[in-house]
Motif scaffolding. Sequence first.
Motif, PDB file in Angstrom:
ATOM      1  N   SER A  49       0.816  -1.211   0.000  1.00 34.62           N
ATOM      2  CA  SER A  49       0.000   0.000   0.000  1.00 34.62           C
ATOM      3  C   SER A  49       0.849   1.261   0.000  1.00 34.62           C
ATOM      4  CB  SER A  49      -0.966   0.001   1.187  1.00 34.62           C
ATOM      5  OG  SER A  49      -0.251   0.075   2.396  1.00 34.62           O
ATOM      6  N   ALA A  96       0.821   3.939  -2.952  1.00 29.31           N
ATOM      7  CA  ALA A  96       0.480   5.319  -2.610  1.00 29.31           C
ATOM      8  C   ALA A  96       1.594   6.280  -3.007  1.00 29.31           C
ATOM      9  CB  ALA A  96       0.191   5.431  -1.112  1.00 29.31           C
ATOM     10  N   ALA A 149      -7.414   7.676   0.507  1.00 23.87           N
ATOM     11  CA  ALA A 149      -6.670   6.497   0.050  1.00 23.87           C
ATOM     12  C   ALA A 149      -5.178   6.628   0.346  1.00 23.87           C
ATOM     13  CB  ALA A 149      -6.893   6.295  -1.447  1.00 23.87           C
ATOM     14  N   ALA A 176      -3.070   4.751   3.440  1.00 21.96           N
ATOM     15  CA  ALA A 176      -1.981   3.852   3.063  1.00 21.96           C
ATOM     16  C   ALA A 176      -0.706   4.200   3.824  1.00 21.96           C
ATOM     17  CB  ALA A 176      -1.737   3.931   1.562  1.00 21.96           C
ATOM     18  N   LEU A 221      -7.924   2.777  -1.887  1.00 20.68           N
ATOM     19  CA  LEU A 221      -6.697   2.877  -2.673  1.00 20.68           C
ATOM     20  C   LEU A 221      -6.885   2.243  -4.056  1.00 20.68           C
ATOM     21  CD1 LEU A 221      -3.769   3.868  -2.562  1.00 20.68           C
ATOM     22  CD2 LEU A 221      -3.134   1.640  -1.677  1.00 20.68           C
TER      23      LEU A 221
END
Length: 97
Positions: free
Chosen positions: A16, A20, A52, A56, A83
């Motif tokens: 993540s 991101a 999102a 993350a 995300l």
Amino acid sequence: MRSETRRRLPWTALGSILLAAGLAVWLLLQPTLLRDLPMWLRLPLMALGIWALGSAFMLALGVQARWPWLRRACSPPWSLVALALFTLVLLLRALTG
């Protein structure tokens, strides 16, 4: 709950934060992906992006929100859904130009 999630999905935090960070750099390089949209569409997408990308980074750093509803929104699976949705929106915007 946080330790159970980390044991169950050990790749989640790394994946993540990498996604991101990649999306953040992509938006810095191509801000027209969101800038060219009308304001009524841009504001919800900006809110989705903040949620999102922020969740993350929070997941990767191990930070938890103070309020229960915000803690639930910033932890998997909701943060991963946000995300993925934001990534799909940016990909669709890039492909449709």
